[in-house]
Enzyme design. Structure first.
Site, PDB file in Angstrom:
ATOM      1  N   LYS A   1       0.835  -1.203   0.000  1.00  0.00           N
ATOM      2  CA  LYS A   1       0.000   0.000   0.000  1.00  0.00           C
ATOM      3  C   LYS A   1       0.875   1.262   0.000  1.00  0.00           C
ATOM      4  O   LYS A   1       2.082   1.177   0.270  1.00  0.00           O
ATOM      5  CB  LYS A   1      -0.945  -0.065   1.208  1.00  0.00           C
TER       6      LYS A   1
ATOM      7  N   TYR B   1     -11.787  -3.916  -3.892  1.00  0.00           N
ATOM      8  CA  TYR B   1     -12.421  -3.904  -2.567  1.00  0.00           C
ATOM      9  C   TYR B   1     -13.943  -3.950  -2.690  1.00  0.00           C
ATOM     10  O   TYR B   1     -14.658  -3.336  -1.894  1.00  0.00           O
ATOM     11  CB  TYR B   1     -11.969  -2.672  -1.784  1.00  0.00           C
TER      12      TYR B   1
ATOM     13  N   ARG C   1      -0.928 -14.867   3.598  1.00  0.00           N
ATOM     14  CA  ARG C   1      -1.778 -14.318   4.665  1.00  0.00           C
ATOM     15  C   ARG C   1      -1.068 -14.401   6.016  1.00  0.00           C
ATOM     16  O   ARG C   1      -1.153 -13.502   6.831  1.00  0.00           O
ATOM     17  CB  ARG C   1      -3.107 -15.091   4.750  1.00  0.00           C
TER      18      ARG C   1
ATOM     19  N   ARG D   1       2.348  -6.962   9.312  1.00  0.00           N
ATOM     20  CA  ARG D   1       1.500  -5.972   9.988  1.00  0.00           C
ATOM     21  C   ARG D   1       1.873  -5.847  11.462  1.00  0.00           C
ATOM     22  O   ARG D   1       1.887  -4.749  12.026  1.00  0.00           O
ATOM     23  CB  ARG D   1       0.031  -6.347   9.817  1.00  0.00           C
TER      24      ARG D   1
ATOM     25  N   HIS E   1      -1.527  -5.988   1.304  1.00  0.00           N
ATOM     26  CA  HIS E   1      -2.702  -6.798   0.981  1.00  0.00           C
ATOM     27  C   HIS E   1      -2.187  -8.154   0.527  1.00  0.00           C
ATOM     28  O   HIS E   1      -1.202  -8.236  -0.207  1.00  0.00           O
ATOM     29  CB  HIS E   1      -3.494  -6.148  -0.169  1.00  0.00           C
TER      30      HIS E   1
HETATM   31  N1  UDP Z   1     -10.038  -1.595   6.232  1.00  0.00           N
HETATM   32  C1  UDP Z   1     -10.177  -0.388   6.906  1.00  0.00           C
HETATM   33  N2  UDP Z   1     -10.949  -0.359   8.037  1.00  0.00           N
HETATM   34  C2  UDP Z   1     -11.599  -1.463   8.516  1.00  0.00           C
HETATM   35  C3  UDP Z   1     -11.443  -2.686   7.827  1.00  0.00           C
HETATM   36  C4  UDP Z   1     -10.659  -2.718   6.682  1.00  0.00           C
HETATM   37  O1  UDP Z   1      -9.619   0.626   6.491  1.00  0.00           O
HETATM   38  O2  UDP Z   1     -12.288  -1.365   9.548  1.00  0.00           O
HETATM   39  C5  UDP Z   1      -9.189  -1.639   5.030  1.00  0.00           C
HETATM   40  C6  UDP Z   1      -7.787  -2.156   5.372  1.00  0.00           C
HETATM   41  O3  UDP Z   1      -6.836  -1.442   4.590  1.00  0.00           O
HETATM   42  C7  UDP Z   1      -7.879  -3.608   4.958  1.00  0.00           C
HETATM   43  C8  UDP Z   1      -8.748  -3.493   3.700  1.00  0.00           C
HETATM   44  O4  UDP Z   1      -9.732  -2.505   4.061  1.00  0.00           O
HETATM   45  O5  UDP Z   1      -6.620  -4.185   4.723  1.00  0.00           O
HETATM   46  C9  UDP Z   1      -9.424  -4.763   3.257  1.00  0.00           C
HETATM   47  O6  UDP Z   1     -10.194  -5.279   4.313  1.00  0.00           O
HETATM   48  P1  UDP Z   1     -10.298  -6.858   4.536  1.00  0.00           P
HETATM   49  O7  UDP Z   1     -11.368  -7.080   5.563  1.00  0.00           O
HETATM   50  O8  UDP Z   1     -10.441  -7.552   3.228  1.00  0.00           O
HETATM   51  O9  UDP Z   1      -8.898  -7.197   5.251  1.00  0.00           O
HETATM   52  P2  UDP Z   1      -7.530  -7.836   4.689  1.00  0.00           P
HETATM   53  O10 UDP Z   1      -7.913  -8.934   3.727  1.00  0.00           O
HETATM   54  O11 UDP Z   1      -6.731  -6.727   4.045  1.00  0.00           O
HETATM   55  O12 UDP Z   1      -6.826  -8.373   5.914  1.00  0.00           O
HETATM   56 MG    MG Z   2      -9.247  -8.951   2.175  1.00  0.00          MG
END
Ligand code: UDP
Ligand code: MG
Length: 154
Positions: free
Chosen positions: A9, A49, A85, A102, A115
């Site tokens: 990102k 997204y 992951r 993270r 991501h």
């Molecule tokens: N995100 C956010 N606030 C939230 C949840 C998600 O800004 O409360 C953003 C964050 O950058 C996250 C992305 O949306 O990585 C995608 O969300 P997802 O639930 O798919 O999580 P990830 O797969 O990235 O762990």
């Molecule tokens: Mg995701």
């Protein structure tokens, strides 16, 4: 062998973390088969997204993801989706295990550095979203047999 999509990102370039986070994938033994820098468009952000566009935080997420360049990377390995992951850690970086990307580099649920595709099906779509066929490289890692035993490769 699986392929998965890793995306760094805008916070990664701004914070000078790119080398360090890419290095984690290399050291783990995932083979980089595609790598490039680009500016995400709002349209592609909405597609990427799609599961989140109705959320209240989505407009801010889209602004963040599109305001500066990102780096996308496709990696290959045994169970690469799950490994990607695990290396990334959970979404809320404050709860992510130390030792994950993270967990080590972020303190946020939004500005969370990376991501990683969440399933094999998503990975296929996401790799295709960011890479044309000729941008993905099928080459032999000379040290392959030092990363995997024969029975793991089937
Ligand atoms: N995100 C956010 N606030 C939230 C949840 C998600 O800004 O409360 C953003 C964050 O950058 C996250 C992305 O949306 O990585 C995608 O969300 P997802 O639930 O798919 O999580 P990830 O797969 O990235 O762990
Ligand atoms: Mg995701």
């Amino acid at each position: 062998m699986e392929r998965t999509l890793i995306l760094f990102k805008p916070d990664v370039l701004q914070r000078g973390l790119l080398g360090e986070v890419i290095s984690r994938f290399e050291k783990k033994g995932l083979k980089i088969v595609g790598l490039k820098m680009l500016k995400l468009s709002p349209a592609v952000a909405k597609e990427h997204y799609a599961h989140l566009t109705a959320k209240p935080f989505y407009p801010g997420l889209e602004r963040f993801m599109t305001h500066q360049p990102i780096v996308v990377m496709a990696v290959e390995g045994v169970e690469a989706v799950e490994v990607g992951r695990k290396l990334a850690g959970v979404t809320n970086s404050r709860k992510a295990e130390a030792g994950t990307i993270r967990g080590d580099f972020s303190n946020s649920t939004s500005r969370n550095v990376i991501h990683a595709s969440d399933s094999l099906e998503t990975a296929g779509k996401e790799v295709a979203r960011f890479f044309r066929k000729e941008e993905l490289f099928d080459y032999k890692l000379v040290l392959h047999e030092y990363f995997y035993a024969e029975d793991e490769l089937k």
